[in-house]
Design a protein around this motif. Structure first.
Motif: not given
Length: 112
Positions: A6, A31, A33, A56, A96, A98
């Motif tokens: 990331v 996807a 982040h 996350l 954070r 996803l």
């Protein structure tokens, strides 16, 4: 094998002005982040496909349709296609998440 770190992916410009890094992008799914700093939030928007979110790190508030819930680390949240949704970080730490969109959207997300 493809491995993505990331930290090595640049944040993509987005209408929310937050750190969002596309870490997976194929013909079948996407996807991202996303990091929301304390006090940051997303603008309410509609995604043309189903989305699921996985927290996350941190605590946040997710709003999907008429429901608004506080969620914590290691929580998965489903968001059906075409339902307005947004995120809020009212905590003192980073949030954070996803974000996985399935199938890969053919139309853009619409900010309300």
């Amino acid at each position: 094998m493809k491995i993505v770190e990331v930290a090595n992916v640049e944040s993509s410009p987005n209408p929310h002005g937050v750190d969002a890094r596309k870490i997976y992008d194929t013909e079948n799914a996407v996807a991202v982040h996303m990091t929301l700093k304390p006090g940051e939030s997303l603008k309410k928007h509609i995604t043309p496909v189903d989305v699921f979110f996985y927290v996350l790190e941190g605590n946040g508030i997710v709003e999907i349709g008429d429901e608004k819930k506080n969620v914590v680390k290691n929580t998965l949240i489903e968001s059906p296609a075409k339902i307005p949704h947004c995120w809020y970080n009212e905590d003192k730490k980073d949030l954070r998440i996803l974000i996985v969109k399935v199938p890969r959207p053919m139309k853009s997300t619409k900010v309300i």
